[in-house]
Enzyme design. Structure first.
Site, mmCIF file in Angstrom:
data_model
loop_
_atom_site.group_PDB
_atom_site.id
_atom_site.type_symbol
_atom_site.label_atom_id
_atom_site.label_comp_id
_atom_site.label_asym_id
_atom_site.label_seq_id
_atom_site.Cartn_x
_atom_site.Cartn_y
_atom_site.Cartn_z
ATOM 1 N N ASP A 73 0.864 -1.185 0.000
ATOM 2 C CA ASP A 73 0.000 0.000 0.000
ATOM 3 C C ASP A 73 0.900 1.234 0.000
ATOM 4 O O ASP A 73 1.690 1.428 0.916
ATOM 5 C CB ASP A 73 -0.876 -0.038 1.264
ATOM 6 C CG ASP A 73 -1.857 1.123 1.327
ATOM 7 O OD1 ASP A 73 -1.947 1.890 0.339
ATOM 8 O OD2 ASP A 73 -2.528 1.255 2.363
ATOM 9 N N ASP A 83 -3.067 2.398 -5.875
ATOM 10 C CA ASP A 83 -1.857 2.385 -5.028
ATOM 11 C C ASP A 83 -1.774 1.160 -4.123
ATOM 12 O O ASP A 83 -1.069 1.170 -3.115
ATOM 13 C CB ASP A 83 -1.763 3.679 -4.210
ATOM 14 C CG ASP A 83 -2.762 3.710 -3.072
ATOM 15 O OD1 ASP A 83 -3.847 3.125 -3.236
ATOM 16 O OD2 ASP A 83 -2.454 4.323 -2.040
ATOM 17 N N GLU A 84 -2.484 0.090 -4.486
ATOM 18 C CA GLU A 84 -2.445 -1.122 -3.662
ATOM 19 C C GLU A 84 -2.381 -2.360 -4.542
ATOM 20 O O GLU A 84 -3.037 -2.412 -5.585
ATOM 21 C CB GLU A 84 -3.728 -1.247 -2.824
ATOM 22 C CG GLU A 84 -3.797 -0.361 -1.611
ATOM 23 C CD GLU A 84 -5.139 -0.557 -0.915
ATOM 24 O OE1 GLU A 84 -5.386 -1.666 -0.414
ATOM 25 O OE2 GLU A 84 -5.933 0.388 -0.922
#
Ligand code: MG
Length: 409
Positions: A10, A104-105
Protein backbone atom coordinates in the site's frame (compact mmCIF):
# COMPACT_ATOMS: atom_id res chain seq x y z
CA UNK A 1 -3.25 -27.07 1.60
CA UNK A 2 0.25 -25.70 1.85
CA UNK A 3 0.71 -22.38 3.61
CA UNK A 4 0.70 -19.51 1.15
CA UNK A 5 2.78 -16.36 1.42
CA UNK A 6 0.77 -13.33 0.38
CA UNK A 7 2.01 -9.74 0.34
CA UNK A 8 -0.12 -6.61 0.38
CA UNK A 9 1.57 -3.39 -0.61
CA UNK A 10 0.00 0.00 0.00
CA UNK A 11 1.64 3.23 -1.14
CA UNK A 12 1.71 5.89 1.59
CA UNK A 13 -0.28 9.09 0.91
CA UNK A 14 0.16 8.20 -2.75
CA UNK A 15 -1.18 11.23 -4.66
CA UNK A 16 0.30 13.75 -2.21
CA UNK A 17 3.67 11.96 -2.19
CA UNK A 18 3.80 11.87 -5.99
CA UNK A 19 3.16 15.64 -6.01
CA UNK A 20 5.89 16.21 -3.42
CA UNK A 21 8.33 14.26 -5.56
CA UNK A 22 7.35 16.12 -8.73
CA UNK A 23 7.78 19.50 -7.01
CA UNK A 24 10.59 19.64 -4.41
CA UNK A 25 9.12 22.89 -3.02
CA UNK A 26 6.26 20.79 -1.61
CA UNK A 27 8.47 18.32 0.27
CA UNK A 28 8.17 18.37 4.04
CA UNK A 29 5.13 20.66 3.78
CA UNK A 30 1.43 20.05 4.47
CA UNK A 31 0.01 19.27 1.03
CA UNK A 32 -3.49 18.19 0.05
CA UNK A 33 -4.55 16.93 -3.36
CA UNK A 34 -8.02 17.98 -4.49
CA UNK A 35 -10.26 17.55 -7.51
CA UNK A 36 -10.43 20.32 -10.09
CA UNK A 37 -14.02 21.47 -9.40
CA UNK A 38 -14.97 24.52 -7.35
CA UNK A 39 -16.67 22.58 -4.54
CA UNK A 40 -14.19 19.83 -4.12
CA UNK A 41 -12.94 17.63 -1.30
CA UNK A 42 -9.53 16.43 -0.14
CA UNK A 43 -8.48 13.30 -2.04
CA UNK A 44 -5.19 12.69 -0.24
CA UNK A 45 -3.27 14.61 2.41
CA UNK A 46 0.49 14.44 2.97
CA UNK A 47 1.65 13.16 6.36
CA UNK A 48 2.54 16.74 7.30
CA UNK A 49 -1.06 17.78 6.62
CA UNK A 50 -2.43 14.75 8.46
CA UNK A 51 -0.43 15.81 11.50
CA UNK A 52 -2.61 18.92 11.71
CA UNK A 53 -5.81 16.93 11.29
CA UNK A 54 -6.43 17.09 7.55
CA UNK A 55 -8.17 13.94 6.35
CA UNK A 56 -9.34 12.39 3.09
CA UNK A 57 -12.96 13.33 2.36
CA UNK A 58 -12.87 16.72 4.14
CA UNK A 59 -14.06 19.82 2.34
CA UNK A 60 -11.30 22.20 1.30
CA UNK A 61 -12.68 24.87 3.66
CA UNK A 62 -12.64 22.50 6.63
CA UNK A 63 -9.08 21.38 5.80
CA UNK A 64 -7.89 24.98 5.53
CA UNK A 65 -9.43 25.76 8.92
CA UNK A 66 -7.42 22.96 10.49
CA UNK A 67 -4.19 23.82 8.71
CA UNK A 68 -3.54 27.44 7.72
CA UNK A 69 -0.35 26.64 5.76
CA UNK A 70 -2.04 23.88 3.78
CA UNK A 71 -0.89 23.84 0.15
CA UNK A 72 -3.61 22.70 -2.24
CA UNK A 73 -2.67 20.89 -5.43
CA UNK A 74 -5.19 19.95 -8.11
CA UNK A 75 -4.79 16.25 -8.81
CA UNK A 76 -3.22 15.05 -12.04
CA UNK A 77 -4.45 11.55 -12.81
CA UNK A 78 -1.99 10.96 -15.62
CA UNK A 79 0.91 11.46 -13.22
CA UNK A 80 -0.53 8.96 -10.72
CA UNK A 81 -1.41 6.39 -13.37
CA UNK A 82 2.09 6.52 -14.86
CA UNK A 83 3.71 6.08 -11.44
CA UNK A 84 1.27 3.33 -10.50
CA UNK A 85 1.95 1.44 -13.73
CA UNK A 86 5.71 1.65 -13.18
CA UNK A 87 5.34 0.33 -9.63
CA UNK A 88 2.99 -2.51 -10.61
CA UNK A 89 5.43 -3.50 -13.36
CA UNK A 90 8.27 -3.55 -10.83
CA UNK A 91 6.20 -5.84 -8.56
CA UNK A 92 5.89 -8.25 -11.49
CA UNK A 93 9.62 -8.92 -11.22
CA UNK A 94 8.97 -10.92 -8.04
CA UNK A 95 5.98 -13.03 -9.09
CA UNK A 96 3.61 -13.26 -12.05
CA UNK A 97 0.79 -13.33 -9.49
CA UNK A 98 0.20 -9.61 -8.95
CA UNK A 99 -3.37 -8.44 -8.33
CA UNK A 100 -3.80 -4.70 -8.77
CA UNK A 101 -6.29 -3.87 -6.01
CA UNK A 102 -6.42 -0.11 -6.54
CA UNK A 103 -4.20 2.56 -8.04
CA UNK A 104 -1.86 2.39 -5.03
CA UNK A 105 -2.44 -1.12 -3.66
CA UNK A 106 -1.60 -4.62 -4.84
CA UNK A 107 -1.59 -8.21 -3.62
CA UNK A 108 1.28 -10.54 -4.54
CA UNK A 109 1.28 -14.31 -4.16
CA UNK A 110 4.92 -15.03 -3.31
CA UNK A 111 4.51 -18.71 -2.45
CA UNK A 112 6.32 -19.93 -5.56
CA UNK A 113 8.94 -17.15 -5.51
CA UNK A 114 10.47 -17.68 -2.08
CA UNK A 115 13.15 -20.18 -3.07
CA UNK A 116 14.37 -17.88 -5.82
CA UNK A 117 14.44 -14.65 -3.85
CA UNK A 118 14.90 -15.84 -0.28
CA UNK A 119 12.31 -14.79 2.25
CA UNK A 120 9.24 -12.59 1.81
CA UNK A 121 11.00 -10.02 4.01
CA UNK A 122 13.90 -9.95 1.54
CA UNK A 123 11.48 -9.32 -1.31
CA UNK A 124 9.74 -6.60 0.72
CA UNK A 125 13.07 -4.88 1.43
CA UNK A 126 14.00 -4.97 -2.26
CA UNK A 127 10.64 -3.61 -3.34
CA UNK A 128 10.85 -0.77 -0.80
CA UNK A 129 14.39 0.12 -1.89
CA UNK A 130 13.52 0.14 -5.58
CA UNK A 131 10.34 2.21 -5.11
CA UNK A 132 12.28 4.70 -2.98
CA UNK A 133 15.15 4.89 -5.48
CA UNK A 134 13.02 5.04 -8.63
CA UNK A 135 10.14 7.19 -7.39
CA UNK A 136 11.14 8.70 -4.02
CA UNK A 137 8.04 7.08 -2.49
CA UNK A 138 7.41 4.95 0.60
CA UNK A 139 4.96 2.11 1.06
CA UNK A 140 3.61 -0.09 3.82
CA UNK A 141 3.88 -3.83 3.30
CA UNK A 142 2.03 -6.67 5.01
CA UNK A 143 3.03 -10.33 4.71
CA UNK A 144 0.65 -13.07 5.85
CA UNK A 145 -0.80 -16.46 4.86
CA UNK A 146 -3.77 -14.89 3.02
CA UNK A 147 -5.09 -11.65 1.49
CA UNK A 148 -7.32 -10.71 4.43
CA UNK A 149 -4.43 -10.86 6.90
CA UNK A 150 -1.86 -9.35 4.50
CA UNK A 151 -4.10 -6.30 4.09
CA UNK A 152 -4.57 -6.11 7.85
CA UNK A 153 -0.79 -6.32 8.33
CA UNK A 154 0.00 -3.51 5.87
CA UNK A 155 -2.42 -1.24 7.77
CA UNK A 156 -0.58 -1.79 11.04
CA UNK A 157 2.46 0.40 10.37
CA UNK A 158 2.38 3.59 8.34
CA UNK A 159 4.29 5.14 6.76
CA UNK A 160 7.07 2.88 5.48
CA UNK A 161 6.00 -0.14 7.53
CA UNK A 162 6.73 -3.84 7.18
CA UNK A 163 4.54 -6.20 9.21
CA UNK A 164 4.57 -9.98 9.12
CA UNK A 165 1.74 -12.12 10.48
CA UNK A 166 2.83 -15.75 10.78
CA UNK A 167 0.26 -18.60 10.80
CA UNK A 168 1.06 -19.27 14.47
CA UNK A 169 0.12 -15.72 15.49
CA UNK A 170 -3.29 -15.60 13.83
CA UNK A 171 -5.54 -16.92 16.63
CA UNK A 172 -4.09 -14.65 19.32
CA UNK A 173 -4.17 -11.65 17.00
CA UNK A 174 -7.83 -12.14 16.03
CA UNK A 175 -9.06 -12.63 19.60
CA UNK A 176 -9.34 -8.94 20.53
CA UNK A 177 -9.19 -7.32 17.10
CA UNK A 178 -12.30 -5.19 16.43
CA UNK A 179 -14.25 -6.62 13.47
CA UNK A 180 -14.25 -3.17 11.83
CA UNK A 181 -10.47 -3.49 11.31
CA UNK A 182 -11.04 -6.17 8.65
CA UNK A 183 -11.18 -5.17 5.02
CA UNK A 184 -14.68 -6.12 3.87
CA UNK A 185 -16.46 -5.36 7.15
CA UNK A 186 -17.77 -1.83 6.75
CA UNK A 187 -19.63 0.37 9.22
CA UNK A 188 -23.03 -1.11 8.37
CA UNK A 189 -21.96 -4.73 8.86
CA UNK A 190 -20.08 -3.80 12.04
CA UNK A 191 -23.26 -2.22 13.46
CA UNK A 192 -25.33 -5.30 12.59
CA UNK A 193 -22.72 -7.51 14.25
CA UNK A 194 -22.76 -5.27 17.33
CA UNK A 195 -26.50 -5.96 17.63
CA UNK A 196 -25.53 -9.62 18.09
CA UNK A 197 -22.97 -8.52 20.71
CA UNK A 198 -20.13 -9.32 18.33
CA UNK A 199 -17.36 -6.74 18.52
CA UNK A 200 -14.10 -8.67 18.23
CA UNK A 201 -12.98 -11.08 15.52
CA UNK A 202 -12.63 -13.73 18.23
CA UNK A 203 -16.32 -13.37 19.07
CA UNK A 204 -17.25 -13.45 15.40
CA UNK A 205 -15.23 -16.60 14.76
CA UNK A 206 -16.92 -18.45 17.64
CA UNK A 207 -20.45 -17.26 16.93
CA UNK A 208 -22.98 -19.98 15.96
CA UNK A 209 -22.96 -20.27 12.19
CA UNK A 210 -26.72 -20.90 12.00
CA UNK A 211 -27.46 -17.47 13.51
CA UNK A 212 -24.99 -15.72 11.23
CA UNK A 213 -26.54 -17.50 8.22
CA UNK A 214 -30.04 -16.44 9.28
CA UNK A 215 -28.99 -12.84 9.68
CA UNK A 216 -26.53 -12.42 6.78
CA UNK A 217 -27.49 -15.21 4.38
CA UNK A 218 -24.73 -16.77 2.37
CA UNK A 219 -22.26 -14.14 3.64
CA UNK A 220 -22.66 -15.52 7.17
CA UNK A 221 -20.20 -18.31 6.57
CA UNK A 222 -17.68 -15.94 5.05
CA UNK A 223 -18.01 -13.61 8.05
CA UNK A 224 -17.27 -16.43 10.47
CA UNK A 225 -14.20 -17.42 8.47
CA UNK A 226 -13.02 -13.82 8.48
CA UNK A 227 -13.37 -13.74 12.26
CA UNK A 228 -11.02 -16.72 12.38
CA UNK A 229 -8.53 -15.06 10.02
CA UNK A 230 -9.29 -17.55 7.25
CA UNK A 231 -9.38 -16.41 3.63
CA UNK A 232 -9.00 -18.80 0.71
CA UNK A 233 -9.44 -16.20 -2.05
CA UNK A 234 -6.62 -16.48 -4.60
CA UNK A 235 -4.52 -13.59 -5.82
CA UNK A 236 -5.96 -12.96 -9.28
CA UNK A 237 -3.51 -11.47 -11.72
CA UNK A 238 -5.38 -9.17 -14.05
CA UNK A 239 -3.33 -8.97 -17.19
CA UNK A 240 -4.01 -7.37 -20.51
CA UNK A 241 -2.42 -10.28 -22.34
CA UNK A 242 -2.86 -8.65 -25.75
CA UNK A 243 -0.63 -5.77 -24.66
CA UNK A 244 2.22 -8.00 -23.49
CA UNK A 245 5.34 -7.44 -25.62
CA UNK A 246 7.79 -9.58 -23.71
CA UNK A 247 7.84 -11.90 -20.73
CA UNK A 248 10.88 -11.80 -18.51
CA UNK A 249 12.22 -12.35 -15.04
CA UNK A 250 15.52 -11.46 -13.47
CA UNK A 251 16.92 -11.80 -10.01
CA UNK A 252 19.79 -10.35 -8.06
CA UNK A 253 21.38 -13.27 -6.25
CA UNK A 254 21.75 -13.33 -2.49
CA UNK A 255 25.50 -13.52 -3.00
CA UNK A 256 27.66 -13.50 -6.13
CA UNK A 257 28.00 -17.03 -7.50
CA UNK A 258 30.50 -18.75 -9.81
CA UNK A 259 29.38 -22.37 -9.36
CA UNK A 260 27.90 -23.41 -12.75
CA UNK A 261 25.42 -25.79 -11.09
CA UNK A 262 24.00 -23.03 -8.96
CA UNK A 263 23.81 -20.71 -11.95
CA UNK A 264 21.98 -23.39 -13.93
CA UNK A 265 19.54 -24.05 -11.10
CA UNK A 266 18.75 -20.36 -10.87
CA UNK A 267 18.39 -20.16 -14.64
CA UNK A 268 15.87 -23.01 -14.59
CA UNK A 269 13.79 -21.27 -11.95
CA UNK A 270 13.76 -18.08 -14.00
CA UNK A 271 12.83 -20.04 -17.15
CA UNK A 272 10.04 -21.71 -15.20
CA UNK A 273 8.65 -18.34 -14.09
CA UNK A 274 8.86 -17.01 -17.65
CA UNK A 275 7.20 -20.15 -19.02
CA UNK A 276 4.41 -20.04 -16.48
CA UNK A 277 3.71 -16.42 -17.29
CA UNK A 278 3.81 -17.08 -21.05
CA UNK A 279 1.30 -19.91 -20.64
CA UNK A 280 -0.90 -17.79 -18.44
CA UNK A 281 -0.95 -15.01 -21.06
CA UNK A 282 -1.39 -17.47 -23.90
CA UNK A 283 1.74 -16.31 -25.73
CA UNK A 284 4.65 -18.07 -27.38
CA UNK A 285 7.98 -16.47 -28.33
CA UNK A 286 10.80 -17.17 -30.74
CA UNK A 287 13.61 -15.22 -29.10
CA UNK A 288 15.15 -16.00 -25.73
CA UNK A 289 17.36 -13.38 -24.05
CA UNK A 290 19.88 -14.01 -21.31
CA UNK A 291 21.14 -11.18 -19.10
CA UNK A 292 24.13 -11.51 -16.81
CA UNK A 293 25.45 -8.89 -14.45
CA UNK A 294 28.85 -9.48 -12.93
CA UNK A 295 29.92 -8.67 -9.39
CA UNK A 296 31.42 -5.38 -10.64
CA UNK A 297 28.00 -4.41 -12.12
CA UNK A 298 29.04 -4.78 -15.77
CA UNK A 299 26.01 -6.21 -17.57
CA UNK A 300 25.80 -8.27 -20.73
CA UNK A 301 22.94 -9.57 -22.80
CA UNK A 302 22.74 -12.35 -25.36
CA UNK A 303 19.86 -13.62 -27.44
CA UNK A 304 18.97 -16.52 -29.65
CA UNK A 305 16.14 -16.84 -32.13
CA UNK A 306 15.01 -20.27 -33.19
CA UNK A 307 12.72 -21.50 -35.92
CA UNK A 308 9.94 -22.46 -33.49
CA UNK A 309 7.71 -20.54 -31.11
CA UNK A 310 8.52 -21.54 -27.52
CA UNK A 311 6.34 -21.62 -24.43
CA UNK A 312 7.31 -24.60 -22.28
CA UNK A 313 9.70 -23.86 -19.44
CA UNK A 314 12.16 -26.57 -20.42
CA UNK A 315 12.40 -25.20 -23.96
CA UNK A 316 13.04 -21.69 -22.68
CA UNK A 317 15.57 -23.10 -20.22
CA UNK A 318 17.33 -25.08 -22.97
CA UNK A 319 17.70 -21.96 -25.13
CA UNK A 320 18.96 -19.83 -22.22
CA UNK A 321 21.25 -22.65 -21.18
CA UNK A 322 22.73 -22.82 -24.70
CA UNK A 323 23.52 -19.10 -24.53
CA UNK A 324 25.09 -19.52 -21.11
CA UNK A 325 27.20 -22.50 -22.09
CA UNK A 326 28.69 -20.60 -25.03
CA UNK A 327 30.12 -18.05 -22.56
CA UNK A 328 33.26 -18.00 -20.52
CA UNK A 329 32.27 -16.33 -17.27
CA UNK A 330 35.11 -14.10 -16.17
CA UNK A 331 33.64 -13.04 -12.82
CA UNK A 332 31.12 -14.22 -10.23
CA UNK A 333 27.54 -13.54 -11.27
CA UNK A 334 25.44 -10.98 -9.42
CA UNK A 335 22.24 -10.96 -11.48
CA UNK A 336 20.62 -13.34 -13.94
CA UNK A 337 17.71 -12.63 -16.26
CA UNK A 338 15.70 -14.58 -18.83
CA UNK A 339 13.29 -12.96 -21.26
CA UNK A 340 11.08 -14.21 -24.07
CA UNK A 341 10.27 -11.88 -26.99
CA UNK A 342 9.05 -12.11 -30.59
CA UNK A 343 5.73 -13.03 -29.08
CA UNK A 344 2.73 -14.53 -30.82
CA UNK A 345 -0.61 -14.27 -29.09
CA UNK A 346 -2.33 -17.53 -29.77
CA UNK A 347 -4.56 -18.17 -26.84
CA UNK A 348 -4.39 -21.36 -24.85
CA UNK A 349 -4.90 -23.83 -27.65
CA UNK A 350 -3.42 -27.23 -27.15
CA UNK A 351 -1.75 -29.07 -30.01
CA UNK A 352 -4.21 -31.69 -31.18
CA UNK A 353 -2.06 -34.75 -31.65
CA UNK A 354 0.75 -36.89 -30.47
CA UNK A 355 3.81 -36.09 -28.45
CA UNK A 356 3.27 -32.31 -28.52
CA UNK A 357 -0.17 -32.71 -27.00
CA UNK A 358 1.11 -35.05 -24.32
CA UNK A 359 3.85 -32.57 -23.37
CA UNK A 360 1.44 -29.64 -23.33
CA UNK A 361 -0.97 -31.52 -21.07
CA UNK A 362 1.85 -32.47 -18.74
CA UNK A 363 2.98 -28.86 -18.60
CA UNK A 364 -0.55 -27.74 -17.84
CA UNK A 365 -0.80 -30.22 -14.99
CA UNK A 366 2.53 -29.09 -13.61
CA UNK A 367 1.41 -25.47 -13.74
CA UNK A 368 -1.73 -26.37 -11.84
CA UNK A 369 0.35 -27.99 -9.12
CA UNK A 370 2.84 -25.17 -9.05
CA UNK A 371 0.19 -22.50 -9.01
CA UNK A 372 -1.33 -24.05 -5.95
CA UNK A 373 1.70 -25.19 -4.07
CA UNK A 374 4.76 -23.44 -5.44
CA UNK A 375 7.40 -26.02 -6.12
CA UNK A 376 10.53 -23.91 -6.36
CA UNK A 377 11.88 -25.05 -3.02
CA UNK A 378 11.76 -28.68 -4.07
CA UNK A 379 12.86 -27.91 -7.61
CA UNK A 380 16.18 -26.57 -6.49
CA UNK A 381 17.46 -29.86 -5.06
CA UNK A 382 15.99 -31.94 -7.87
CA UNK A 383 17.64 -29.79 -10.52
CA UNK A 384 21.04 -30.21 -8.92
CA UNK A 385 20.53 -33.99 -8.75
CA UNK A 386 19.57 -34.06 -12.41
CA UNK A 387 22.57 -31.99 -13.42
CA UNK A 388 24.88 -34.51 -11.79
CA UNK A 389 23.37 -37.24 -13.94
CA UNK A 390 24.18 -35.19 -17.01
CA UNK A 391 20.66 -34.45 -18.23
CA UNK A 392 20.22 -30.75 -18.87
CA UNK A 393 16.56 -30.58 -19.76
CA UNK A 394 13.79 -31.38 -17.32
CA UNK A 395 11.25 -33.86 -18.57
CA UNK A 396 7.73 -32.55 -19.10
CA UNK A 397 6.44 -35.38 -16.97
CA UNK A 398 8.81 -34.53 -14.15
CA UNK A 399 7.29 -33.79 -10.75
CA UNK A 400 8.96 -32.46 -7.66
CA UNK A 401 9.50 -35.43 -5.38
CA UNK A 402 7.81 -33.90 -2.35
CA UNK A 403 4.35 -33.50 -3.87
CA UNK A 404 4.11 -36.58 -6.07
CA UNK A 405 0.79 -37.66 -4.61
CA UNK A 406 -0.98 -34.35 -4.74
CA UNK A 407 -4.30 -34.37 -6.58
CA UNK A 408 -4.42 -31.75 -9.30
CA UNK A 409 -7.74 -29.96 -9.58
MG1 MG B 1 -2.40 4.05 0.13
Amino acid sequence: MKTRTIMHIDMNAFFASVEQQANPALRGKPVAVTGSGARTIITTASYEARACGVKTGMTVREAQQRCRELILVVGDNRKYTATSTAIMTLLGDYTPEVEVFSIDEAFLDLTASLALFGSAETIAARIKTRIRQNHGLTCSIGIAPNKLLAKLASEMRKPDGLTVITPGEVTALMEHLPVSELCGIGGKTARQLALLNIRSCGELGRFPLAVLRKKFGIVGERLQQMGRGIDTAPVVADVDAAAVKSVGHSTTLDRDISDPQQIHACLLQLAEMVGRRARRYGVTGRTVHLTIRYADFTTFGWQTTGARQLQRSEEIFAAARQLLDALVLTQPVRLLGVRLTGLQHNGMQLPLFGEERRKALATGAMDAVNDRFGEFAVTFGSVLQREKRGSYVISPAWRPAGIRNVEVE
